[in-house]
Design a protein around this motif. Structure first.
Motif, PDB file in Angstrom:
ATOM      1  N   TYR A 644       0.789  -1.235   0.000  1.00  0.00           N
ATOM      2  CA  TYR A 644       0.000   0.000   0.000  1.00  0.00           C
ATOM      3  C   TYR A 644       0.823   1.289   0.000  1.00  0.00           C
ATOM      4  N   ARG A 645       2.167   1.170   0.061  1.00  0.00           N
ATOM      5  CA  ARG A 645       3.009   2.364  -0.003  1.00  0.00           C
ATOM      6  C   ARG A 645       4.066   2.177  -1.081  1.00  0.00           C
ATOM      7  N   LYS A 646       3.579   1.939  -2.302  1.00  0.00           N
ATOM      8  CA  LYS A 646       4.470   1.613  -3.408  1.00  0.00           C
ATOM      9  C   LYS A 646       5.309   2.800  -3.868  1.00  0.00           C
ATOM     10  N   THR A 647       4.802   3.994  -3.685  1.00  0.00           N
ATOM     11  CA  THR A 647       5.477   5.156  -4.261  1.00  0.00           C
ATOM     12  C   THR A 647       6.795   5.491  -3.575  1.00  0.00           C
ATOM     13  N   PHE A 648       6.987   5.099  -2.317  1.00  0.00           N
ATOM     14  CA  PHE A 648       8.244   5.378  -1.627  1.00  0.00           C
ATOM     15  C   PHE A 648       8.916   4.058  -1.269  1.00  0.00           C
ATOM     16  N   ARG A 649      10.153   3.874  -1.734  1.00  0.00           N
ATOM     17  CA  ARG A 649      10.808   2.587  -1.562  1.00  0.00           C
ATOM     18  C   ARG A 649      12.158   2.707  -0.862  1.00  0.00           C
ATOM     19  N   GLY A 650      12.336   3.771  -0.082  1.00  0.00           N
ATOM     20  CA  GLY A 650      13.591   3.922   0.648  1.00  0.00           C
ATOM     21  C   GLY A 650      13.693   2.918   1.779  1.00  0.00           C
ATOM     22  N   THR A 651      14.925   2.676   2.208  1.00  0.00           N
ATOM     23  CA  THR A 651      15.155   1.731   3.300  1.00  0.00           C
ATOM     24  C   THR A 651      15.453   2.485   4.594  1.00  0.00           C
ATOM     25  N   GLY A 652      15.205   1.824   5.733  1.00  0.00           N
ATOM     26  CA  GLY A 652      15.548   2.381   7.038  1.00  0.00           C
ATOM     27  C   GLY A 652      14.897   3.724   7.297  1.00  0.00           C
ATOM     28  N   LYS A 653      15.510   4.490   8.183  1.00  0.00           N
ATOM     29  CA  LYS A 653      14.983   5.820   8.514  1.00  0.00           C
ATOM     30  C   LYS A 653      15.841   6.874   7.815  1.00  0.00           C
ATOM     31  N   PRO A 654      15.230   7.745   7.008  1.00  0.00           N
ATOM     32  CA  PRO A 654      16.010   8.732   6.254  1.00  0.00           C
ATOM     33  C   PRO A 654      16.464   9.903   7.121  1.00  0.00           C
ATOM     34  N   ASP A 655      17.400  10.679   6.587  1.00  0.00           N
ATOM     35  CA  ASP A 655      17.808  11.948   7.173  1.00  0.00           C
ATOM     36  C   ASP A 655      17.187  13.066   6.347  1.00  0.00           C
ATOM     37  N   LEU A 656      17.094  14.259   6.930  1.00  0.00           N
ATOM     38  CA  LEU A 656      16.543  15.405   6.218  1.00  0.00           C
ATOM     39  C   LEU A 656      17.652  16.420   5.978  1.00  0.00           C
ATOM     40  N   PHE A 657      17.912  16.726   4.704  1.00  0.00           N
ATOM     41  CA  PHE A 657      18.888  17.732   4.315  1.00  0.00           C
ATOM     42  C   PHE A 657      18.094  18.956   3.880  1.00  0.00           C
ATOM     43  N   ILE A 658      18.317  20.093   4.541  1.00  0.00           N
ATOM     44  CA  ILE A 658      17.368  21.203   4.455  1.00  0.00           C
ATOM     45  C   ILE A 658      18.089  22.539   4.380  1.00  0.00           C
ATOM     46  N   THR A 659      17.424  23.531   3.791  1.00  0.00           N
ATOM     47  CA  THR A 659      17.988  24.887   3.759  1.00  0.00           C
ATOM     48  C   THR A 659      17.882  25.521   5.145  1.00  0.00           C
ATOM     49  N   THR A 660      18.745  26.483   5.390  1.00  0.00           N
ATOM     50  CA  THR A 660      18.742  27.165   6.692  1.00  0.00           C
ATOM     51  C   THR A 660      17.412  27.884   6.935  1.00  0.00           C
ATOM     52  N   ASP A 661      16.883  28.551   5.903  1.00  0.00           N
ATOM     53  CA  ASP A 661      15.624  29.290   6.060  1.00  0.00           C
ATOM     54  C   ASP A 661      14.477  28.362   6.428  1.00  0.00           C
ATOM     55  N   MET A 662      14.352  27.251   5.711  1.00  0.00           N
ATOM     56  CA  MET A 662      13.263  26.322   5.999  1.00  0.00           C
ATOM     57  C   MET A 662      13.440  25.682   7.372  1.00  0.00           C
ATOM     58  N   ILE A 717      15.665  17.773   0.984  1.00  0.00           N
ATOM     59  CA  ILE A 717      15.658  16.424   0.408  1.00  0.00           C
ATOM     60  C   ILE A 717      15.699  15.432   1.564  1.00  0.00           C
ATOM     61  N   CYS A 718      14.781  14.485   1.550  1.00  0.00           N
ATOM     62  CA  CYS A 718      14.692  13.460   2.592  1.00  0.00           C
ATOM     63  C   CYS A 718      15.174  12.140   1.996  1.00  0.00           C
ATOM     64  N   VAL A 719      16.280  11.612   2.506  1.00  0.00           N
ATOM     65  CA  VAL A 719      16.857  10.392   1.939  1.00  0.00           C
ATOM     66  C   VAL A 719      17.747   9.703   2.971  1.00  0.00           C
ATOM     67  N   ASN A 720      17.784   8.394   2.898  1.00  0.00           N
ATOM     68  CA  ASN A 720      18.737   7.605   3.682  1.00  0.00           C
ATOM     69  C   ASN A 720      19.983   7.438   2.828  1.00  0.00           C
ATOM     70  N   MET A 721      21.120   7.940   3.297  1.00  0.00           N
ATOM     71  CA  MET A 721      22.332   7.909   2.487  1.00  0.00           C
ATOM     72  C   MET A 721      22.805   6.489   2.193  1.00  0.00           C
ATOM     73  N   ALA A 722      22.215   5.510   2.883  1.00  0.00           N
ATOM     74  CA  ALA A 722      22.525   4.117   2.544  1.00  0.00           C
ATOM     75  C   ALA A 722      21.947   3.759   1.176  1.00  0.00           C
ATOM     76  N   ASP A 723      20.981   4.568   0.708  1.00  0.00           N
ATOM     77  CA  ASP A 723      20.372   4.347  -0.605  1.00  0.00           C
ATOM     78  C   ASP A 723      21.022   5.216  -1.681  1.00  0.00           C
ATOM     79  N   TYR A 724      22.162   5.811  -1.342  1.00  0.00           N
ATOM     80  CA  TYR A 724      22.818   6.727  -2.279  1.00  0.00           C
ATOM     81  C   TYR A 724      24.281   6.344  -2.379  1.00  0.00           C
ATOM     82  N   GLY A 725      24.767   6.122  -3.592  1.00  0.00           N
ATOM     83  CA  GLY A 725      26.176   5.769  -3.796  1.00  0.00           C
ATOM     84  C   GLY A 725      26.922   6.900  -4.449  1.00  0.00           C
ATOM     85  N   TYR A 726      28.190   7.098  -4.071  1.00  0.00           N
ATOM     86  CA  TYR A 726      28.977   8.166  -4.675  1.00  0.00           C
ATOM     87  C   TYR A 726      30.450   7.770  -4.690  1.00  0.00           C
TER      88      TYR A 726
END
Length: 780
Positions: A644-662, A717-726
């Motif tokens: 029932y939550r097909k649109t979001f497929r991230g793993t674990g708990k994400p972190d929030l990367f945000i602008t200072t103003d917001m 941007i809300c993402v778990n960096m375990a789902d991001y490779g660099y």
């Protein structure tokens, strides 16, 4: 010195004489020499303004007014002493009035009134307790809100501070920079021991609060704000176990009426803590009972089985002399005293010996009920589209009317301030999406009644015979909203809650279980009149889910606790250790969102029951130390999320990367009372369902243009960096630079390569943007 000041100082007051009435009796003791008030009045008659009088005296207008207020109290004290002296000499009230120059005896009666006399001493009593605190602790914070902590009026606090300042206790003001709001500061006000310098107040560790003492009579007298609780002998206690009926009133403490040390005061019910045998304590909702066995003054209802040792039913006290219950009791009225010739305390007003009551209140009748001005989206999302549109439309109309009223103002300064406040409110409303309240909706605390029917509620704040909906937040769906008929004629209801409870209703255990497994230990519900023939409010309620019948979170996922050699608690279930929950808000947010998605997408009754069972475990997990992880497995929550939550497929708990103003907008958000909603980033992260929050300066002013020409400003941007490779691409070029840096007299070496990154899981990041219409065009 100014001649006017000299004249006032020369005439102010009257030399104190010896004897029982040092200010004299039989005539106005200040009528010839003139007192401070008389002289100020003369100056006003001569044409001087209050500002001019203060300036000539070397005072501020605030100091002048405080001095005048103190002088009024002193004048009245002199009159009281005179009236008392004449009364003791045998003069009648009319004779005293004649001697003192009053038109009739009513003024004399007022002077002889003890309450009136006590009010005059409030400033002095407040000054005395502040002086004592300064002697015990040193510098004391007396800034904004201190009068509420002490239980006195702001006027009396200012008078007390002025009296102490005249005695040589310096009062300094200062500003403390706000960490989360650069350029802003919090103003402080500190009273200090004589000889303290202004710079000393910035040693914040040595600035203490006034919370050690409190007044229950508006400053007439003071007591310690907290005394270590008195303890009850367990011989006075009876445990009513589950199989004896305790499960129907789980968490309720029944008290024998008329027992001095167990009195609830003016309340019919209260959330309390009672210490037992000096080692354990009871916690729950206390009510009076008329059915108590001989020799028993307290009955504690529990869902535990017969044979469970008393010490395992009760809670063990904490090793903290300032907070033995692990939760703070009420500042005002949390503890009380009763007259006892053998008591170790003394009533500061009557002088009688007293003992400390066994009752320690966390909340009492009148503390729960409040008229709610809004309807949370969590409720609306499960109701009919008609109701949703109507209430959101009313909320919009209210905002439009408020905006129009502000725009009609002519004062530009006031208009600007109100528009800014209005804009902030609109921002908060957009984030939390709350609709206009329904008529007469109100929060009420629930208490158990055993003789009430399944379709009834005892609710004297509502009309007998009308129907009401009970809603507990959070709730899984319309199947957790009972619609009940008000029955205010129930004898048991009148006995337990009284005829006019301020903020309580009575229901049976079956309906409490339906309310997301609510407990009778202080849980509240929103009560909304609806669905009756004369009501225009129609609330959707569906039958309870079969899969929830008889489900008890504590029975299903409760465990046992064992201490290790270091005294650390470990929890076990079926012989396996499990970790207890520490983040209820986050986990509840996850399962609530899942249930909403399932409801909107047409999940089956069985699937909904699985999700709701888990939500009930999550609600109780931290409080009752439940194995919520096993509940997640047993109820197949992972498969429900996948379905029932097909649109979001991230793993674990994400972190929030945000602008200072917001980030600043979120962390500084305030409610309608001006209080911060989130005190720390930890609280904000929990509310957003993320692990950590990081400010990213590179996000500032980043705007992208989509294929239709619309511009989108990046906020987070809300993402778990375990789902991001660099990293560097395979075979990527590496450039090596060397050069001599004359500034540092050394050879510098630099390796340079190109690195890149990408998501390793599809749809595992959430980008938060805002559509903008500005001419700025920074490419994101």
């Amino acid at each position: 010195m100014n001649s006017i000041v000299e004249d006032i100082l020369m005439h102010y007051g009257m030399p104190r004489r010896s004897g029982r009435y040092p200010y004299g009796s039989g005539e106005n003791p200040y009528q010839h020499s003139g007192d401070f008030l008389s002289r100020v009045q003369e100056l006003k008659k001569s044409g001087m303004s209050e500002t001019d009088i203060a300036k000539n005296m070397g005072l501020t207008t605030t100091q002048l007014r405080t001095q005048m207020s103190l002088a009024k109290d002193e004048r009245r004290a002199l009159q009281v002493a005179t009236a008392k002296g004449l009364r003791e000499k045998g003069y009648s009230l009319n004779e005293i009035a004649d001697k003192m120059g009053f038109a009739n005896d009513s003024s004399v009666r007022s002077l002889l009134n003890e309450t009136s006399e006590n009010r005059m001493n409030q400033a002095k009593a407040t000054a005395d307790v502040l002086r004592k605190l300064i002697e015990e602790k040193g510098m004391i914070d007396v800034g904004t809100g201190v009068e509420r902590e002490l239980g006195v009026s702001k006027e009396k606090l200012n008078q007390a501070l002025y009296m102490l300042e005249l005695e040589g206790y310096p009062i300094y003001g200062g500003g403390v920079p706000q960490v989360t709001n650069p350029g802003k500061q919090t103003n402080i006000k500190v009273i200090c021991p004589p000889g303290t310098e202004h710079k000393d107040i910035y040693d914040f560790e040595n600035v203490h609060s006034v919370r050690d003492y409190i007044s229950y009579d508006n400053g007439e007298s003071f007591r310690k704000s907290f005394e270590y609780p008195a303890s009850m002998d367990s011989k006075r206690l009876q445990i009513r176990y589950a199989d004896q009926g305790g499960v129907d009133k789980d968490g309720v403490i029944e008290l024998r009426r008329g027992v001095k040390d167990l009195s609830l005061g003016d309340s019919h019910y209260a959330q309390v803590r009672i210490m037992v045998d000096g080692t354990h304590y009871l916690k729950g909702m206390a009510v009076y009972s008329d059915n108590m066995p001989d020799g028993v003054d307290v009955i504690f209802n529990t869902n535990k089985k017969s044979g469970t040792p008393t010490k395992d039913v009760l809670k063990k006290i904490k090793d903290d002399p300032d907070n033995p219950f692990g939760s703070l009791i009420k500042e005002h009225g949390g503890q009380s005293y009763y007259d006892d010739p053998k008591g170790k305390y003394t009533d500061p007003v009557t002088g009688k010996k007293q003992s400390l009551s066994l009752i320690n209140k966390r909340a009492e009748e009148g503390d729960w009920g409040e008229w709610s001005k809004t309807l949370p989206s969590q409720f609306l999302s499960k109701q009919s589209l008609t109701l949703i549109k109507k209430q959101l439309g009313l909320a919009k109309a209210d905002k439009q009317a408020e905006y129009d009223e502000i725009c009609s103002l002519t004062n530009p300064t006031v208009k600007k301030a109100l528009l800014k406040s209005f804009a902030d409110d609109c921002d908060a409303a957009a984030v939390h999406l709350q609709a206009a309240a329904l008529p007469r909706q109100k929060y009420q605390v629930i208490l158990p009644l055993t003789t009430i029917k399944d379709n009834e509620v005892y609710a004297p704040n509502y009309k007998d015979g009308e129907t009401v909906a009970l809603i507990r937040y959070p709730h899984g769906g319309t199947f957790e909203i009972p619609i009940l008929k008000v029955n205010n004629k129930l004898a048991e209801g009148k006995s337990v809650l009284g005829n006019t409870p301020a903020d309580a209703i009575g229901i049976n255990k079956k309906n409490a279980d339906r309310l997301s497994g609510a407990d009778f230990d202080g849980d509240t519900v929103m009560v909304i009149p609806c669905n009756s023939t004369k009501s225009k409010v129609k609330i959707t309620s569906t039958s309870p889910l079969k899969g929830l019948e008889g489900f008890d979170t504590k029975d299903a996922y409760g465990g046992i606790v064992k201490k290790d050699a270091d005294g650390v608690d470990h929890y076990y279930r079926n012989g396996k250790e499990y970790k207890i929950m520490r983040n209820t808000q986050t986990e509840m947010g996850k399962v609530s969102n899942l249930i909403t998605d399932m409801t909107l997408k047409g999940a089956t009754q069985d699937e909904l029951a699985r999700a709701v069972r888990h939500s009930m475990v999550v609600i109780d997990a931290e409080k009752h130390k439940l194995d919520y992880k096993q509940s997640e497995i047993d109820n197949g929550i992972a498969s429900l999320k996948k379905k029932y939550r097909k649109t979001f497929r991230g793993t674990g708990k994400p972190d929030l990367f945000i602008t200072t103003d917001m980030h600043n907008t979120m962390i500084l958000a305030r409610d309608r009372n001006g209080r911060r909603i989130y005190e720390t980033d930890t609280e904000l992260a929990a509310a957003l369902g993320v692990d950590k929050i990081y400010e990213v300066t590179q996000f500032e002013d980043k705007i992208r243009t989509d294929s239709t020409g619309k511009k989108h400003k990046l906020h987070a941007i809300c993402v778990n960096m375990a789902d991001y490779g660099y990293g560097a691409s395979k075979g990527g070029d590496v450039t090596h630079f060397t050069d001599f840096d004359i500034k540092f007299n050394q050879l510098q070496s630099l390796l340079e390569t190109r690195k890149s990154g990408q998501l390793t899981r599809i749809k595992s990041a959430i980008v938060i943007e805002e559509i903008v219409t500005t001419s700025e065009d920074h490419t994101a």
